[in-house]
Design an enzyme around this catalytic site. Structure first.
Site, PDB file in Angstrom:
ATOM      1  CB  SER A 171      41.695  48.731  39.108  1.00 15.11           C
ATOM      2  OG  SER A 171      43.150  48.315  38.373  1.00 15.11           O
ATOM      3  CE1 TYR A 193      41.023  43.361  40.768  1.00 20.94           C
ATOM      4  CE2 TYR A 193      42.072  44.436  38.856  1.00 20.94           C
ATOM      5  CZ  TYR A 193      41.691  44.342  40.411  1.00 20.94           C
ATOM      6  OH  TYR A 193      41.888  45.513  41.438  1.00 20.94           O
TER       7      TYR A 193
END
Ligand code: NAP
Length: 301
Positions: A171, A193
């Site tokens: 990501s 994350y």
């Protein structure tokens, strides 16, 4: 021999879209859906086979946030397959995301608006928790469960005569400053994350260093910002719909706003070995020609 593709998190979002795209390109593949929820996986299998009856689609149950489940799944996979050609390490979570509204509004009216929306940098924190294995849930799901999966599957992946590929869904939210070797599980921070995605990027480099000679290659891709269950956890669907005009506007300036899982798969399917090898051969040829030209020029002078 059919090529075998294993995909974690194939039950929704970009994983599901990827299954569809792969079979559109080559319906002679064997797709193995590695999912925690078998009934969801069964539904995906049925719909894939309805549109691609020539394909083979199987299921292996795996919860990557549970080591016993990963060990069980890898045991089954070793019984079923001689080798895996492609493994998409895609399952991932961003639990209980908290949006920093102040940072959002500050960013909206700053020059950083595109960067902010495409990376979510400084916008998101998450509440992590421990799994029954005693590990941080985000780390175990996004990184460690997958790491153990490939460690256990080494015998199906390392064949130097025909290489296997690992493709991680990373990501743009991966940020070096959120990762620390002193706290690889990010148990003390608030952006697990981002830390886990940076850890994936690092791990891929290390896997290449350690396994390329044995015929295993690893790469990371970011599918862009898509509307999936994961992003609907950040803002409810109706808020996404409200801000959609802004996002569409930003899409003209940055292709990171892929919006749909279908568009998101583009990055995951962009690179293929054949084209890479042909490109490499062309570069070698061009290098040869250029060296000859340089040599001739030098000789004339
Ligand atoms: N959406 C974005 O904008 C975006 C951007 C960059 C990267 N990504 C990455 O893309 C990947 C896929 O996410 P998505 O956006 O497609 O979200 P999604 O629709 O929520 O898909 C996540 C997938 O992971 C599976 N999964 C979650 N925890 C699991 C576990 N413990 N064991 C096995 N499977 C598990 C889910 O299974 P269930 O169906 O059972 O829940 C689902 O199939 C993730 O790695 C995410 O970090 C997404």
């Amino acid at each position: 021999m059919r090529k075998v593709v294993l995909i974690t998190g194939a039950s929704s979002g970009v994983g599901l879209a990827l299954c569809r795209r792969l079979l559109e390109e080559d319906d002679a593949l064997h797709l193995c859906l590695a999912c925690r929820n078998v009934s969801k996986a069964e539904a995906v299998r049925t719909s894939l086979l309805a549109s691609h009856p020539a394909a083979e689609v199987s299921i292996v149950q795996v919860d990557v946030s549970s080591l016993p489940s990963v060990f069980q799944a890898t045991k089954e996979l070793k019984q079923r397959f001689q080798r895996l050609d492609y493994v998409y390490l895609n399952a991932g979570i961003m639990p209980n995301p908290q949006l920093n509204i102040k940072a959002l509004f500050r960013g909206l009216f700053s020059r950083n608006v595109i960067h902010m929306f495409s990376t979510a940098e400084g916008l998101l924190t998450q509440n992590d928790k421990l799994t029954p294995d005693g590990l941080q849930e985000v780390f175990e799901t996004n990184v460690f469960g997958h790491f153990i999966l490939i460690q256990e599957l080494e015998s199906l992946l390392c064949h130097s005569e025909s290489p296997s590929q690992l493709i991680w869904t990373s990501s743009r939210n991966a940020k070096k400053s959120n990762f620390s070797l002193e706290d690889v599980q990010h148990s003390k921070g608030q952006e697990p994350y981002s830390s886990s995605k940076y850890a994936i990027d690092l791990l891929s480099v290390a896997l290449n260093r350690n396994f390329n000679q044995q015929g295993l290659y690893s790469s990371v891709v970011c599918p862009g910002t898509m509307l999936t269950s994961l992003t609907y956890g950040i803002l409810p669907p109706f808020v996404w719909m409200l801000i959609m005009p802004i996002i569409w506007l930003l899409r003209f300036f940055a292709n990171a706003f892929t919006l749909t899982p279908q568009n998101g798969t583009e990055a995951l399917m962009d690179l293929d070995e054949d084209t890479a090898e042909k490109f490499y051969q062309k570069l070698l040829k061009l290098e040869k020609q250029i060296r000859v030209t340089i040599q001739e020029t030098n000789n004339q002078n």
